[in-house]
Each structure stands twice: as structure tokens, then as C-alpha cells.
Design a protein around this motif. Structure first.
Motif, PDB file in Angstrom:
ATOM      1  N   LYS A   5       0.816  -1.217   0.000  1.00 43.84           N
ATOM      2  CA  LYS A   5       0.000   0.000   0.000  1.00 43.84           C
ATOM      3  C   LYS A   5       0.847   1.265   0.000  1.00 43.84           C
ATOM      4  O   LYS A   5       0.498   2.250  -0.638  1.00 43.84           O
ATOM      5  N   SER A   8       1.985   1.871  -3.555  1.00 45.06           N
ATOM      6  CA  SER A   8       0.871   2.304  -4.401  1.00 45.06           C
ATOM      7  C   SER A   8       0.535   3.763  -4.160  1.00 45.06           C
ATOM      8  O   SER A   8       0.330   4.524  -5.105  1.00 45.06           O
ATOM      9  N   ALA A   9       0.490   4.163  -2.909  1.00 46.05           N
ATOM     10  CA  ALA A   9       0.179   5.558  -2.591  1.00 46.05           C
ATOM     11  C   ALA A   9       1.261   6.490  -3.115  1.00 46.05           C
ATOM     12  O   ALA A   9       0.962   7.526  -3.722  1.00 46.05           O
ATOM     13  N   TYR A  11       3.423   5.889  -5.545  1.00 46.72           N
ATOM     14  CA  TYR A  11       3.463   5.860  -7.005  1.00 46.72           C
ATOM     15  C   TYR A  11       2.333   6.699  -7.597  1.00 46.72           C
ATOM     16  O   TYR A  11       2.531   7.376  -8.607  1.00 46.72           O
ATOM     17  N   ASN A  12       1.165   6.698  -6.971  1.00 48.74           N
ATOM     18  CA  ASN A  12       0.060   7.535  -7.446  1.00 48.74           C
ATOM     19  C   ASN A  12       0.411   9.013  -7.357  1.00 48.74           C
ATOM     20  O   ASN A  12       0.076   9.796  -8.251  1.00 48.74           O
ATOM     21  N   VAL A  13       1.089   9.429  -6.295  1.00 48.04           N
ATOM     22  CA  VAL A  13       1.526  10.821  -6.167  1.00 48.04           C
ATOM     23  C   VAL A  13       2.551  11.143  -7.250  1.00 48.04           C
ATOM     24  O   VAL A  13       2.491  12.194  -7.895  1.00 48.04           O
ATOM     25  N   ARG A  15       2.885   9.737 -10.172  1.00 43.00           N
ATOM     26  CA  ARG A  15       2.218   9.817 -11.484  1.00 43.00           C
ATOM     27  C   ARG A  15       1.530  11.155 -11.667  1.00 43.00           C
ATOM     28  O   ARG A  15       1.442  11.656 -12.785  1.00 43.00           O
ATOM     29  N   ARG A  16       1.018  11.732 -10.586  1.00 41.76           N
ATOM     30  CA  ARG A  16       0.392  13.063 -10.708  1.00 41.76           C
ATOM     31  C   ARG A  16       1.439  14.146 -10.943  1.00 41.76           C
ATOM     32  O   ARG A  16       1.213  15.078 -11.700  1.00 41.76           O
ATOM     33  N   PRO A  19       3.449  13.024 -15.041  1.00 41.77           N
ATOM     34  CA  PRO A  19       2.527  12.164 -15.808  1.00 41.77           C
ATOM     35  C   PRO A  19       3.202  11.344 -16.904  1.00 41.77           C
ATOM     36  O   PRO A  19       2.696  10.293 -17.282  1.00 41.77           O
ATOM     37  N   THR A  22       4.834   7.051 -16.496  1.00 42.86           N
ATOM     38  CA  THR A  22       4.109   5.794 -16.318  1.00 42.86           C
ATOM     39  C   THR A  22       4.755   4.685 -17.136  1.00 42.86           C
ATOM     40  O   THR A  22       5.418   4.927 -18.135  1.00 42.86           O
ATOM     41  N   GLU A  89       9.021   0.356  -9.902  1.00 42.85           N
ATOM     42  CA  GLU A  89       7.826   0.082 -10.706  1.00 42.85           C
ATOM     43  C   GLU A  89       8.194  -0.639 -12.004  1.00 42.85           C
ATOM     44  O   GLU A  89       7.486  -1.539 -12.440  1.00 42.85           O
TER      45      GLU A  89
END
Length: 160
Positions: A5, A8-9, A11-13, A15-16, A19, A22, A89
Motif C-alpha cells: 500500500k 501504491s500511494a 506511485y500515485n503521487v 504519477r500526478r 505524468p 508511467t 515500478e
């Protein structure tokens, strides 16, 4: 390596914030996989800040040749911790493609499995197609990590 988790958290930041960073996966054409000699994975490492549209035709060509692809472009000027997470990743995606492609392979016979063969099956065998200096930099980092076997390296428009 961060997993679960937390990863994932984070990596999401990332990606924002970046961008273009990915990882894209391309599946090989199934009718060509057997003809190409098995499940091959090509890791495409784009030049710094390259839009995905530049790597997509090359990934499509490799997919048509019966190879799975993992495409990635490292953004320019990122801190070391973010580079590390992005490399994590890439490794995770290569292993995921390897596991999904080898589980769909029907040529595996467990009765003839030796320790050496099972070890080689657990480590993906990758062909690296690298573009420019940024791609070589990512390649060097991944090679030092020794997470998968690198069969061949194609260097396109980069210093050697």
C-alpha cells in the motif's frame, strides 16, 4: 524496495507530479509468440521526457514480432528517491509480465524441472532497447540492481 500500500500511494503521487513517468505494457501477438522462440520481454527505455507516442510504434513492432514490451521514460530532473521508486515500478512490471506470460505458456513440464531451470524461470530474461542518454542511465541503474537477466541491449542514439 517499498512494497504494498505504501508503494501504491507513493506511485500515485509520482504519477500526478510526473505524468510522463508511467510504465506501459504491450502484449505480444499470440500467433507469433511460439514462432519467436518463447515468451520474450523487451524493455523500451525512452529518451528524457519523451512522449509515449514516440515509443508506441516501436513497442507495436516488437509486439508484432511476438515479444511482450514494457515501455518507460524517466522524466528529466527528478530527485533520487523518485528515480528509485520509478525503477521499482519498472522491475515490478517486468516481473508481472514475465509471470503472466510464463503462466500462459503450455510448454512447461514440471516433471522435467531442475533447480537451475526453476531459478531461470523465476528471473525474467529481458532485451533492453534504450534511447539516448536518459535510457542508458536507467539501463545502468537497472543492471546494478540485478533483478532480471539481460539478454541483449540495443542502444539507439546514445553514447556507448
Amino acid at each position: 524496495m517499498i512494497r504494498g500500500k505504501e508503494f501504491s500511494a507513493m506511485y500515485n503521487v509520482i504519477r500526478r507530479l510526473f505524468p510522463a513517468a508511467t510504465v506501459e505494457i504491450g502484449k505480444a501477438a499470440t500467433e507469433k509468440v511460439a514462432a519467436s522462440g518463447g515468451n520474450r520481454i523487451v524493455l523500451l527505455l525512452g529518451f528524457g521526457g519523451a512522449p509515449k507516442r514516440f515509443l508506441r510504434p516501436i513497442a507495436d513492432w516488437h509486439n508484432c514480432q511476438g515479444r511482450h514490451t514494457v515501455s518507460f521514460t524517466m522524466p528529466l530532473a527528478v530527485p533520487a528517491i523518485i528515480r528509485q521508486l520509478l525503477e521499482d515500478e519498472i522491475v515490478r512490471q517486468v516481473h508481472e509480465v514475465h509471470c503472466s506470460s510464463s503462466s500462459s505458456s503450455s510448454s512447461f513440464d514440471s516433471s522435467k524441472d531442475s533447480d537451475r531451470e526453476s531459478e531461470s524461470r523465476s528471473r525474467p530474461s529481458v532485451i533492453v532497447h534504450s534511447f539516448s542518454n536518459n535510457g542508458i542511465w536507467v539501463y545502468g541503474s537497472l543492471k546494478r540492481r540485478d533483478e532480471f537477466d539481460i539478454d541483449k541491449v540495443m542502444i539507439d542514439s546514445a553514447p556507448t
